[in-house]
Design an enzyme around this catalytic site. Structure first.
Site, PDB file in Angstrom:
ATOM      1  N   HIS A 219       0.832  -1.262   0.093  1.00 25.97           N
ATOM      2  CA  HIS A 219      -0.034  -0.061  -0.069  1.00 25.97           C
ATOM      3  C   HIS A 219       0.738   1.370  -0.115  1.00 25.97           C
ATOM      4  CE1 HIS A 219      -3.359  -2.682   0.436  1.00 25.97           C
ATOM      5  NE2 HIS A 219      -4.149  -1.666   0.454  1.00 25.97           N
ATOM      6  N   SER A 223      -0.075  -0.693  -6.363  1.00 27.27           N
ATOM      7  CA  SER A 223       0.334  -1.790  -7.170  1.00 27.27           C
ATOM      8  C   SER A 223       0.913  -1.195  -8.275  1.00 27.27           C
ATOM      9  CB  SER A 223      -1.264  -2.316  -7.712  1.00 27.27           C
ATOM     10  OG  SER A 223      -1.759  -3.345  -6.731  1.00 27.27           O
ATOM     11  N   LYS A 247     -14.112  -7.235 -10.182  1.00 27.44           N
ATOM     12  CA  LYS A 247     -13.109  -7.891 -11.066  1.00 27.44           C
ATOM     13  C   LYS A 247     -12.522  -9.082 -10.324  1.00 27.44           C
ATOM     14  CE  LYS A 247      -9.794  -7.357 -14.680  1.00 27.44           C
ATOM     15  NZ  LYS A 247      -8.902  -6.564 -15.544  1.00 27.44           N
ATOM     16  N   ASP A 248     -12.147  -8.832  -9.105  1.00 28.98           N
ATOM     17  CA  ASP A 248     -11.451  -9.942  -8.289  1.00 28.98           C
ATOM     18  C   ASP A 248     -12.503 -11.109  -7.618  1.00 28.98           C
ATOM     19  OD1 ASP A 248      -9.060  -8.887  -8.478  1.00 28.98           O
ATOM     20  OD2 ASP A 248      -9.011  -7.999  -6.450  1.00 28.98           O
ATOM     21  N   GLU A 291       5.295 -34.000  -2.823  1.00 33.82           N
ATOM     22  CA  GLU A 291       4.155 -33.528  -3.599  1.00 33.82           C
ATOM     23  C   GLU A 291       4.650 -32.731  -4.787  1.00 33.82           C
ATOM     24  OE1 GLU A 291       1.354 -34.669  -2.271  1.00 33.82           O
ATOM     25  OE2 GLU A 291       0.399 -33.038  -1.523  1.00 33.82           O
TER      26      GLU A 291
HETATM   27  C1  HEM Z   1       0.141 -16.078   1.135  1.00 40.64           C
HETATM   28  C2  HEM Z   1       0.749 -15.937   0.009  1.00 40.64           C
HETATM   29  C3  HEM Z   1       0.394 -14.402  -0.741  1.00 40.64           C
HETATM   30  C4  HEM Z   1      -0.246 -13.673  -0.396  1.00 40.64           C
HETATM   31  C5  HEM Z   1      -1.830 -13.937   0.273  1.00 40.64           C
HETATM   32  C6  HEM Z   1      -0.238 -12.507  -1.345  1.00 40.64           C
HETATM   33  C7  HEM Z   1      -0.886 -11.327  -1.508  1.00 40.64           C
HETATM   34  C8  HEM Z   1      -0.727 -10.428  -2.360  1.00 40.64           C
HETATM   35  C9  HEM Z   1      -1.668  -9.307  -2.851  1.00 40.64           C
HETATM   36  C10 HEM Z   1      -3.051  -9.249  -2.201  1.00 40.64           C
HETATM   37  C11 HEM Z   1      -1.173  -8.455  -3.512  1.00 40.64           C
HETATM   38  C12 HEM Z   1      -1.833  -7.256  -4.328  1.00 40.64           C
HETATM   39  C13 HEM Z   1      -2.646  -8.002  -5.591  1.00 40.64           C
HETATM   40  C14 HEM Z   1      -1.848  -8.610  -6.753  1.00 40.64           C
HETATM   41  O1  HEM Z   1      -0.899  -7.619  -7.014  1.00 40.64           O
HETATM   42  O2  HEM Z   1      -1.760  -9.716  -6.969  1.00 40.64           O
HETATM   43  C15 HEM Z   1       0.336  -9.024  -3.786  1.00 40.64           C
HETATM   44  C16 HEM Z   1       1.139  -8.307  -4.483  1.00 40.64           C
HETATM   45  C17 HEM Z   1       2.354  -8.615  -4.686  1.00 40.64           C
HETATM   46  N1  HEM Z   1       2.866  -9.942  -4.203  1.00 40.64           N
HETATM   47 FE1  HEM Z   1       1.912 -11.142  -3.137  1.00 40.64          FE
HETATM   48  N2  HEM Z   1       1.026 -12.472  -1.909  1.00 40.64           N
HETATM   49  C18 HEM Z   1       1.525 -13.823  -1.603  1.00 40.64           C
HETATM   50  C19 HEM Z   1       2.641 -14.412  -1.732  1.00 40.64           C
HETATM   51  C20 HEM Z   1       3.555 -13.814  -2.465  1.00 40.64           C
HETATM   52  C21 HEM Z   1       5.132 -14.212  -3.029  1.00 40.64           C
HETATM   53  C22 HEM Z   1       5.302 -15.635  -2.568  1.00 40.64           C
HETATM   54  C23 HEM Z   1       5.744 -13.371  -3.535  1.00 40.64           C
HETATM   55  C24 HEM Z   1       6.973 -13.671  -4.663  1.00 40.64           C
HETATM   56  C25 HEM Z   1       8.026 -14.488  -4.138  1.00 40.64           C
HETATM   57  C26 HEM Z   1       4.899 -12.243  -3.729  1.00 40.64           C
HETATM   58  C27 HEM Z   1       5.005 -11.178  -4.332  1.00 40.64           C
HETATM   59  C28 HEM Z   1       4.313  -9.770  -4.814  1.00 40.64           C
HETATM   60  C29 HEM Z   1       4.533  -8.695  -5.387  1.00 40.64           C
HETATM   61  C30 HEM Z   1       5.965  -8.455  -5.955  1.00 40.64           C
HETATM   62  C31 HEM Z   1       3.520  -7.786  -5.473  1.00 40.64           C
HETATM   63  C32 HEM Z   1       3.176  -6.568  -6.059  1.00 40.64           C
HETATM   64  C33 HEM Z   1       3.022  -6.740  -7.517  1.00 40.64           C
HETATM   65  C34 HEM Z   1       2.665  -5.459  -8.189  1.00 40.64           C
HETATM   66  O3  HEM Z   1       2.046  -4.501  -7.935  1.00 40.64           O
HETATM   67  O4  HEM Z   1       3.078  -5.637  -9.417  1.00 40.64           O
HETATM   68  N3  HEM Z   1       3.666 -12.388  -3.223  1.00 40.64           N
HETATM   69  N4  HEM Z   1       0.336  -9.984  -2.992  1.00 40.64           N
END
Ligand code: HEM
Lengths: 424, 277
Positions: A219, A223, A247-248, A291
């Site tokens: 935040h 994004s 959308k989501d 797995e």
């Molecule tokens: C329990 C697992 C995870 C949850 C619940 C989660 C949740 C989220 C959410 C809600 C967002 C904003 C929506 C989106 O951009 O899709 C986000 C963005 C992001 N997530 Fe995750 N995430 C998880 C795991 C990860 C992992 C494993 C990585 C990388 C190794 C990661 C990297 C990122 C990045 C870089 C963003 C920003 C993307 C952008 O704005 O272009 N996330 N995450």
């Protein structure tokens, strides 16, 4: 932080106003995932997967807590208590299948989420912290899933635990004592099962904590988006609610159709039949495989078959397996290109789609294949490309590549796309 | 600095893998390939079609009842069914009284109410199916040093389990002459039995079922093939008695979600109607 044009929370209802003074939780939600959070208007479905991952985490926590009410973490009865859940607990079969397939769904979603990061270089400044926390989440997820798979105490549970904890034995000097200390014995038994259960219950809440940090960090810059051009003006964004809730919501419903089809119609398709055989320390399964979601890393582990001077092959494999994930921590600094999105990085884009994607597909397949030729040779080739991709190709391409011109703003890109569509 | 170290680490890992690959390829290409009898003669299960197959699958209760009879009269001499209780038989269409009577035809270990000594007593519906052998040593002693596995989960504990059971029961044959010619050392050892569907081709279970061994009250066919299908169907039920309920629950859930997806899509289009993206 937010953009200056973000909507402000103005409760009209007297109760909500009272609440806002005492505990501004509704204001917090409004600013985090409500109309008070401006989001780029051009996000595509790749940006849906973060929300889906959050939903998977909720599924796992809810089903897991109920399963824990019926499961008995004792090597003598663990297998039978799992069958008791399947047969005698009301809707127990549904909970267990929802949890087991939920883990698979979670990994499908998170792998897609991470791959979005590679495609749009989401790891780049100013979003490094989001990415780093993401990698921490991924490591925690792997630990959680590994320990969860041990709990039913079937043949693969036992032998998987034995092989994976055996990897610690490869560490020079301290390896063997460390392995015994981790397991509470020479081989997985009651002590190991009990601590795995305890940690398997704990870690999802640790993940939840890191997810909160992940979203907090998100935040601050907000994004990114498919063009990779930062938000500049109000017309670049729309409020999260109702635009992205809608959308989501559509993406979530579509995801649930596929997920429930697995739970109800092919719940064992992704599992291994041997795990329906009770654990037997005296009988080794023909092929021990973890797995499916661990297969790429398992393939890398097994690709190392030669000692490197005084470093034994097994230790090399273990180092490479961990390195394969740890390299992700360094991506923000390995990739120096000023441009984010692969749309405008033609060379990187080709390497991703024609190098990295086939390489990952091969590693996924080979990790589940028997440790025989010719599979081992193919995993060596694929693993070599894997390391070369992140550690050699990415830094060099990002230095020399001639990128395509970027649009001036998100709005311009959207209007150009819609104009082109209208003209066709 | 990060990039420099990164490139060096990358060169090390990728380079060493490529060296290993080159050497490995050379040895692989130069070494003669050794074939094994298991590799050449092992067969995948034959096709089997049961009412429980597919997303609409449910149990053919008549067939499962026949399978139960085969289990009771043949397999139960050696194989336990430890996850199944007599009360579960009500799901096969038997009444409570029938289940009670059926349970009473089985003997289970009990305690003499007067002396407290171990005895055998007639089973009650709440009892689980009894084990044929008191312990693993006895099981091994009676079966050429192999333990007959529990059958409750057999249909899920093998790839394509129902077809595997069916193929195994109908697959006994003499060792093919080509096998003996090609792999003389793979001759079936004494006390084992040749079956191409078993992973290592020789198992300790002699052919348990033959044509006409079990008679069905309704005169259903009792050739080896039909009875093997029946017992496979029974083992699908013992492995997952909730299978039919799972399918029956799944359809409303998936259909509901499909409709929800369509509505969610329309809602999304409506919300975004004035917003180009
Ligand atoms: C329990 C697992 C995870 C949850 C619940 C989660 C949740 C989220 C959410 C809600 C967002 C904003 C929506 C989106 O951009 O899709 C986000 C963005 C992001 N997530 Fe995750 N995430 C998880 C795991 C990860 C992992 C494993 C990585 C990388 C190794 C990661 C990297 C990122 C990045 C870089 C963003 C920003 C993307 C952008 O704005 O272009 N996330 N995450």
């Amino acid at each position: 932080m937010s953009f200056p044009w973000a909507n402000h929370y103005q409760p009209t209802n007297p109760f909500m106003r009272w609440m806002d003074e005492k505990l501004p939780l509704p204001r917090f939600v409004y600013n985090a995932i409500g109309a008070g959070y401006p989001v780029p208007r051009n996000l595509n479905y790749w940006w849906n997967f973060g929300v889906l991952a959050g939903f998977c985490l909720m599924i796992q926590i809810v089903t897991g807590i109920i399963l824990a009410m019926h499961y008995a973490p004792n090597a003598l009865v663990a297998f039978d208590s799992t069958e008791h859940i399947m047969r005698d607990v009301n809707w127990g079969w549904m909970l267990r299948y929802a949890h087991a397939n939920g883990a698979s769904a979670f990994f499908v979603v998170v792998y897609t989420h991470i791959f979005r990061g590679f495609l749009f270089s989401s790891y780049k400044a100013p979003r490094e912290m989001i990415w780093l926390l993401g990698v921490v989440i991924f490591l925690l997820m792997m630990a959680t899933a590994f320990m969860g798979y041990v709990l039913p105490w079937g043949q693969m549970s036992f032998w998987g635990a034995k092989v994976i904890t055996g990897l610690f034995g490869a560490i020079p000097l301290v390896g063997e004592p460390l392995q015994i200390w981790l397991l509470g014995g020479f081989a997985p038994d009651n002590a190991a099962l009990n601590r795995f259960f305890s940690l398997h219950f704990l870690l999802p809440f640790v993940i939840l904590g890191v997810v909160i940090l992940h979203i907090w960090a998100l935040h601050i810059p907000g994004s990114s988006n498919p063009t990779g051009v930062e938000v500049k003006q109000e017309s670049d964004t729309v409020p999260f609610h109702p635009y992205y809730t809608a959308k989501d919501g559509f993406g979530l419903a579509a995801f649930l159709v596929i997920y429930t089809a697995f739970v109800f119609f092919m719940p064992n398709a992704l599992g291994h039949p041997d795990n329906y055989i009770p654990a037997n320390p005296l009988s080794t399964p023909a092929h021990i495989v973890p797995e499916w979601y661990f297969w790429p890393f398992y393939a890398i582990l097994r690709a190392f078959t030669f000692d490197f001077f005084f470093v034994p092959a097994k230790l090399l494999g273990v180092l490479a397996m961990f390195a394969a994930i740890l390299v992700w921590f360094f991506l923000p600094w390995l990739d120096t290109s000023p441009v984010r999105s692969a749309r405008y990085r033609p060379m990187l884009r080709k390497f991703i789609w024609f190098g990295f994607v086939p390489c990952m597909a091969a590693l996924f397949y080979l990790g589940g294949a028997p440790a025989e030729e010719p599979y081992v040779m193919f995993s060596q080739l694929a693993a070599a490309y894997y390391f070369a991709h992140f550690l050699i190709i990415l830094p060099i391409v990002s230095m020399i590549e001639k990128t395509k011109p970027l649009p001036n703003s998100i709005t311009e890109a959207v209007l150009a796309k819609n104009g082109a569509a209208a003209a066709e | 600095m990060v990039r420099l170290i990164g490139i060096l680490v990358g060169i090390f890992f990728s380079g060493w893998l490529l060296v290993t690959l080159a050497v490995g390829f050379f040895t692989w290409a130069s070494e003669p390939k050794v074939e094994t009898a298991e590799h050449v003669f092992h067969e995948h299960p034959k096709a089997l079609h049961l009412a429980s197959d597919g997303p609409f699958g449910h149990f053919d209760l008549q067939q499962v009842q026949r399978g139960y009879k085969v289990y009771k009269e043949v397999c139960s001499a050696c194989h336990s069914l430890r996850h199944v209780a007599f009360r579960d038989l009500e799901q096969l269409g038997y009444t409570e009284a029938q289940v009670k009577a059926e349970a009473a035809t089985w003997m289970v270990p009990g305690i003499d109410p007067v002396t407290g000594e171990d005895t055998m007593r007639a089973a009650l519906p709440t009892d689980y199916f009894p084990k044929p052998y008191p312990n693993d040593v006895a099981a091994r002693a009676a079966n050429n040093n192999a333990i007959p596995p529990d059958l409750s989960l057999m249909a899920k504990a093998r790839h394509n389990g129902d077809a595997y059971v069916y193929s195994l029961l109908t697959g006994y044959q003499d060792q093919p002459a080509e096998l003996l010619a090609e792999f003389p050392e793979a001759k079936t050892p004494d006390g084992l039995h040749y079956n191409p569907y078993f992973p290592n081709l020789n198992l300790a279970m002699a052919q348990p079922l033959v044509d006409g061994q079990v008679d069905f009250d309704d005169g259903s066919p009792n050739d080896l093939d039909s009875m093997s299908q029946d017992v496979a169907a029974f083992l699908v039920w013992t492995a997952e008695p909730t299978l039919a309920k799972r399918h029956a629950t799944g359809w409303p859930v998936v259909l509901f979600l499909l409709i929800a997806t369509v509505l969610a899509y329309l809602a999304y289009r409506n919300v975004w109607r004035n917003e180009k993206h």
